[in-house]
Scaffold this motif. Structure first.
Motif, PDB file in Angstrom:
ATOM      1  N   HIS A 116      -1.512  -2.073  -4.376  1.00  0.00           N
ATOM      2  CA  HIS A 116      -2.572  -1.071  -4.501  1.00  0.00           C
ATOM      3  C   HIS A 116      -1.971   0.002  -5.392  1.00  0.00           C
ATOM      4  O   HIS A 116      -1.152   0.811  -4.945  1.00  0.00           O
ATOM      5  N   CYS A 174     -15.346   3.652  -3.880  1.00  0.00           N
ATOM      6  CA  CYS A 174     -14.301   2.722  -3.467  1.00  0.00           C
ATOM      7  C   CYS A 174     -12.991   3.261  -4.017  1.00  0.00           C
ATOM      8  O   CYS A 174     -12.977   4.251  -4.749  1.00  0.00           O
ATOM      9  N   LEU A 175     -11.916   2.621  -3.649  1.00  0.00           N
ATOM     10  CA  LEU A 175     -10.609   3.011  -4.183  1.00  0.00           C
ATOM     11  C   LEU A 175      -9.908   1.804  -4.781  1.00  0.00           C
ATOM     12  O   LEU A 175      -9.902   0.746  -4.145  1.00  0.00           O
ATOM     13  N   ALA A 228     -14.086   4.211   1.895  1.00  0.00           N
ATOM     14  CA  ALA A 228     -14.094   3.643   0.544  1.00  0.00           C
ATOM     15  C   ALA A 228     -14.316   2.143   0.634  1.00  0.00           C
ATOM     16  O   ALA A 228     -13.680   1.469   1.442  1.00  0.00           O
ATOM     17  N   THR A 246      -5.280   4.486   0.807  1.00  0.00           N
ATOM     18  CA  THR A 246      -6.634   3.959   1.008  1.00  0.00           C
ATOM     19  C   THR A 246      -6.843   3.631   2.480  1.00  0.00           C
ATOM     20  O   THR A 246      -6.041   4.005   3.338  1.00  0.00           O
ATOM     21  N   THR A 247      -7.918   2.883   2.778  1.00  0.00           N
ATOM     22  CA  THR A 247      -8.275   2.523   4.144  1.00  0.00           C
ATOM     23  C   THR A 247      -7.088   1.869   4.868  1.00  0.00           C
ATOM     24  O   THR A 247      -6.505   0.912   4.356  1.00  0.00           O
ATOM     25  N   TYR A 287       0.858  -1.187   0.000  1.00  0.00           N
ATOM     26  CA  TYR A 287       0.000   0.000   0.000  1.00  0.00           C
ATOM     27  C   TYR A 287       0.892   1.234   0.000  1.00  0.00           C
ATOM     28  O   TYR A 287       1.654   1.422   0.955  1.00  0.00           O
ATOM     29  N   THR A 307      -0.071   8.785  -4.311  1.00  0.00           N
ATOM     30  CA  THR A 307      -0.831   9.566  -3.325  1.00  0.00           C
ATOM     31  C   THR A 307      -0.489  11.056  -3.399  1.00  0.00           C
ATOM     32  O   THR A 307      -1.025  11.829  -2.601  1.00  0.00           O
TER      33      THR A 307
END
Ligand code: DOR
Ligand code: ZN
Length: 346
Positions: free
Chosen positions: A137, A219-220, A264, A107-108, A102, A141
Motif C-alpha cells: 500500500h 477510497c485510498l 475508504a 488505510t482501513t 501496510y 502517513t
C-alpha cells in the motif's frame, strides 16, 4: 462492430472479501467473473500468521456458491513482529502468494502495519531469497505530507530504499494512482509490477469533491487529478506486462461510508469487467483487455494463465445500484456511464 469478447478467465490481483456475513454477501460477485484473486489480509484482527491465513482460506472456500471453481490466493499482513520462518513455511506449502505491507495508519485496518521499515528487513530479505512478492500500500502517513502527494513520497522515501536494500525482492505497487508511480514502474528493471483498479480508470478527484462530497467515490489512495487518470488509462490499455488488474473492490456498508468520518473503499466487484470493457473500448484497446485482466498478472506471479474463458456480449448491462447484506446495504460503484458489455452467465 465486435459483438462478443472472449477472454481468458480474469483474475483479480487485489481484492477485499471481508469475513462472515459480508464475505458471504460479496464473494459470489467476484466468483462469478474471476477464477482467482489475491485476498487482502486487513481483517479485524488482521491475517498475520500462516494459521490465520489457512483458517481464512477455509472460511472463503466454505462461503463459495455451490460448484464454484474460484481459488482464493492468500496473503499475510506484514507486522514488525512477523516471523520470517512462518512466512517461508506458508510460501513453501503453497498457502500464500504474497505478503502485504501496510504503512501503519495508511488505510482501513492498518493500525498493525509497519512504522519502522528496518524492523521488517529480515522478512523482506527472506522473501527476496524465496521469490515471494511483497504487495505494497504505497502511501506515507506523515501528517505533514499532503494526502495527494503521499504515493509519490512513498516511492522516494520507502519503496525505492527497500528495493535498493533488497535487490531481487519482487514488489507489486498496489492500486497506483499517479503518473509518478507509472513512471517508476516503467523505469525499474524486472521484478516490479503494479495493479490498477477499475475505479481509478474512471474517476478523478473532482468526482469526489466537486459539486458536493461523494463518499462512494472516496477510497485510498484517493483519486488524483485528471492528468494522472489519463496516465493510468494509457498504462492499463498499453498491454505492458508490468500493469495488471487489481480491483481493490472494498465493500463497506452505506452506514459506514456515510459518516462524518466515513470509510475508504469502492465496491466494484459486480460491474468491474463491464466497466473495463467500456474503458478499453473508449481507448480503442479492446485487444489489450485480456493482457490486463488475464495474462499479465499470472505472468508476474509466476502462475499459468487460466485455462477457462469468459465471454462478454455487447448488450446493455444491468447491475444493482446496491446489494443487500445482513450488515446493511452496500452501494455498487457507479461509473457514470452506460455499460454495454454484459458478462455472459456460465
Ligand atoms: O479504499 C480502500 N479501501 N483502500 C484500502 O487500502 C483499503 C480498502 C478497505 O479495506 O476498505
Ligand atoms: Zn485494498
Amino acid at each position: 462492430m465486435t459483438q462478443t469478447l472472449t477472454l481468458i478467465c480474469p483474475d483479480d490481483w487485489h481484492l477485499h472479501l471481508r469475513d462472515h456475513d459480508m464475505l458471504r454477501a460479496v464473494l459470489p460477485y467476484t466468483a462469478a467473473h474471476f477464477a482467482r484473486a489475491i485476498i487482502m489480509p486487513n481483517l479485524v484482527p488482521p491475517v498475520v500468521r500462516s494459521a490465520d491465513a489457512a483458517a481464512y482460506r477455509d472460511r472463503i472456500l466454505a462461503a463459495l456458491p455451490e460448484g464454484s471453481q474460484f481459488t482464493p490466493l492468500m496473503t499475510l499482513y506484514l507486522t514488525e513482529d512477523t516471523d520470517p520462518d512462518d512466512v517461508a513455511a506458508a510460501h513453501a506449502s503453497g498457502l500464500i502468494k504474497a505478503v502485504k505491507l501496510y504503512p501503519a495508519g495508511a488505510t482501513t485496518n492498518s493500525a498493525s502495519g509497519v512504522s519502522n521499515f528496518d524492523k521488517v528487513a529480515p522478512v523482506l530479505e527472506r522473501m527476496a531469497e524465496i521469490g515471494l512478492p511483497l504487495c505494497t500500500h504505497g502511501e506515507v502517513t506523515n501528517p505533514e505530507v499532503d494526502i495527494f502527494d503521499r504515493e509519490a513520497v512513498f516511492i522516494e522515501r520507502v519503496l525505492d530504499p527497500i528495493r535498493t536494500r533488497h535487490a531481487g525482492l519482487k514488489v507489486v505497487m498496489e492500486h497506483i494512482t499517479t503518473a509518478d508511480a507509472a513512471d517508476y514502474v516503467r523505469s525499474a528493471g524486472s521484478g516490479l509490477g503494479a495493479t490498477i483498479t477499475t475505479h481509478h480508470l474512471v474517476i478523478n478527484r473532482n468526482h469526489i469533491l466537486a459539486g458536493g462530497i461523494k463518499p462512494h467515490y472516496y477510497c485510498l489512495p484517493v483519486a488524483k487529478r485528471e492528468e494522472h487518470r489519463l496516465v493510468l488509462r494509457a498504462a492499463a490499455t498499453s498491454g505492458d506486462a508490468r500493469f495488471f488488474l487489481g480491483t481493490d473492490s472494498a465493500p463497506h456498508t452505506d452506514a459506514n461510508k456515510l459518516l462524518p468520518c466515513g470509510c475508504a473503499g469502492c465496491f466494484t466487484a459486480p460491474n468491474t469487467l463491464s466497466i473495463l470493457a467500456e474503458v478499453f473500448e473508449q481507448e480503442h484497446a479492446l485487444d489489450k483487455l485480456e493482457a490486463f485482466t488475464s495474462r499479465n498478472g499470472p505472468a508476474f506471479y509466476g502462475l499459468p494463465a487460466n485455462d477457462t474463458t469468459i465471454t462478454l456480449i455487447r448488450t446493455p448491462v444491468h447491475y444493482p445500484d446496491h446489494i443487500e447484506t445482513p450488515e446493511g446495504p452496500v452501494t455498487v460503484f457507479d461509473p457514470l456511464m452506460p455499460l454495454n458489455w454484459t458478462v455472459e452467465a456460465t
